[in-house]
Scaffold this motif. Structure first.
Motif, PDB file in Angstrom:
ATOM      1  N   ALA A 191      98.443  80.500  25.427  1.00 55.82           N
ATOM      2  CA  ALA A 191      98.798  81.932  26.007  1.00 55.82           C
ATOM      3  C   ALA A 191     100.184  82.084  26.067  1.00 55.82           C
ATOM      4  O   ALA A 191     100.693  83.192  26.181  1.00 55.82           O
TER       5      ALA A 191
ATOM      6  N   ARG B 136      93.772  76.218  26.329  1.00 57.28           N
ATOM      7  CA  ARG B 136      93.885  77.560  26.398  1.00 57.28           C
ATOM      8  C   ARG B 136      95.090  78.045  26.924  1.00 57.28           C
ATOM      9  O   ARG B 136      95.943  78.860  26.474  1.00 57.28           O
TER      10      ARG B 136
ATOM     11  N   ASP C   4      98.311  84.183  34.660  1.00 54.97           N
ATOM     12  CA  ASP C   4      98.467  82.859  33.795  1.00 54.97           C
ATOM     13  C   ASP C   4      99.784  82.059  33.801  1.00 54.97           C
ATOM     14  O   ASP C   4      99.875  81.072  33.480  1.00 54.97           O
TER      15      ASP C   4
END
Length: 435
Positions: free
Chosen positions: A112, A108, A224
């Protein structure tokens, strides 16, 4: 007592061997293999006496050997990137640090970053001139530098502008220092090591400010970006990476994460312009929303135009057996990526650019090794291939890349990376524009 057995190799002085092995047209190593076979000894600064291997069986043996038997060479990129870089670490400490750094580059987290890649590609390609030749390498370098800066730090600002200006200077000097022996005389600020030390101090000051800002951010856990993930990560015993280790590792990501990727993208342009049938099929596939041929093409670009010459290990045990050879402790072993990738017994018709060899299959990571192999394989390999895929997809969607019948661009050494000599020249027009 173990009897050392090594293959023959050239006996001319080391500097002559180096010049011969790394000639501009990259045929020196080919000629040594033609004369001595898949495995031969050399004496190359800064490695000293070394064994060059290119046979897949010996390469697999080496990559499967534990770090107690063969590990990081003493002379490596760590002397430029710092003692906290993965390049500088060996043994259990390398495994411990690598385990901490894997999560940002997979699953994931990786997906991103795709929007960042597309945004930067669109922005840069909007400046490409129509109807006249231009080198794409500089443009690809700007794309990949902006991508890695945003992925690492997650935002824009004064520090980013400073790093955009500083990092190309660092890489230009550092790429050559990484492959040259260190001088016996310190020339201070007048020498290349002194100049590199000065820009490294600038880099450390900027990163220290960014770390301080991030640590004061109450929403750090929601971010992130890789810096945030590093600051939040913990070893198994609950301890954190030191700020100096974070700075070294960020420099590793910034350096290794943009120049080699940009060079591969320039080679992709160079290859596709000379293979119009493949280029046309890629455009059709992109228009239909597919990706299988593009992914195979990336693997073939990386096979046929690897940007790095060697993967290195150093024998740590009393000796190491590779096939019929017994290599003594302290010897450097150099895996020649190009010789392996051009071996007709491994890749039939190896000089042909043929993405179909990778369609419907995944590469054997002991035979296809543009990112190295074993426990020291490049941690950013998946990130780099995602980046290349999105940039190529954007290019195929937004511009028409015009084919050429010009000769292949020659190899040009930039220190660490081998780039197309003319920068991967392109001529484009906008999709939908009149011819």
């Amino acid at each position: 007592m173990t009897v050392v057995t090594l293959p023959p190799g050239p006996t001319v002085p080391p500097l002559v061997q180096t010049a011969y092995a790394l000639t501009v047209n990259r045929r020196g190593m080919d000629r040594m293999r033609d004369r001595y076979g898949d495995t031969f000894t050399v004496n190359l600064p800064p490695y000293g006496r070394a064994l060059v291997i290119s046979g897949p069986d010996e390469i697999k043996q080496l990559f499967m050997a534990g770090f107690e038997a063969a590990d990081n060479p003493v002379r490596n990129l760590g002397k430029v990137l710092g003692p906290g870089s993965l390049f500088a670490l060996g043994g259990e400490e390398h495994h411990r640090r690598r385990k901490l750094l894997v999560p940002p580059f997979h699953g994931r987290r990786l997906s991103a970053y795709e929007k960042i890649v597309e945004d930067e590609a669109v922005r840069e390609m909007a400046s490409w001139p129509e109807g006249r030749a231009f080198p794409t390498l500089g443009s690809m370098t700007r794309i990949t530098l902006n991508i890695i800066l945003r992925a690492v730090f997650g935002a824009e600002g004064a520090e980013f502008a400073a790093l955009r200006e500083l990092l190309p200077r660092m890489m230009k000097i550092g790429s050559w220092l990484a492959v040259l022996p260190e001088p016996k005389v310190d020339l201070g600020r007048w020498g290349p090591w002194g100049r590199f030390a000065a820009v490294r101090r600038e880099y450390d000051d900027i990163v220290a400010r960014l770390i301080s800002k991030a640590e004061r951010d109450p929403a750090l856990e929601e971010h992130d970006d890789i810096l945030a993930l590093m600051l939040l990560s913990r070893y198994d015993d609950g301890t954190r990476m030191s700020h100096s280790d974070i700075a070294d590792q960020l420099l590793t990501l910034l350096a290794a994460g943009h120049e080699t990727t940009a060079t591969t993208l320039a080679w992709a342009v160079e290859r596709l312009r000379r293979h119009p049938a493949i280029l046309g099929a890629l455009v059709d596939e992109a228009d239909a929303g597919g990706s299988a041929l593009r992914e195979a093409t990336i693997l073939e670009v990386e096979r046929s135009r690897p940007v790095i010459d060697f993967v290195g290990r150093q024998v740590k045990s009393e000796s190491l057996r590779l096939g019929p050879w017994v290599v003594p402790k302290g010897y450097t072993i150099l895996v020649s990526i190009a010789l392996l990738h051009e071996d007709g017994s491994v890749f039939p018709n190896p000089l042909a650019f043929d993405p179909s060899r990778f369609q419907g299959t995944r590469p054997d990571l002991y035979r296809w090794i543009p990112f190295g192999g074993g426990s020291r394989r490049c941690i950013g390999a998946a990130f780099a291939n995602m980046e290349i895929d999105v940039v190529l997809r954007t290019m195929l969607r937004d511009v028409v890349l015009l084919p050429t019948d010009e000769p292949d661009e020659r190899w040009h050494s930039r220190g660490i990376a081998n780039a197309p000599a003319r920068g991967g020249r392109a001529i484009i027009r906008r999709r939908g524009a009149r011819v």
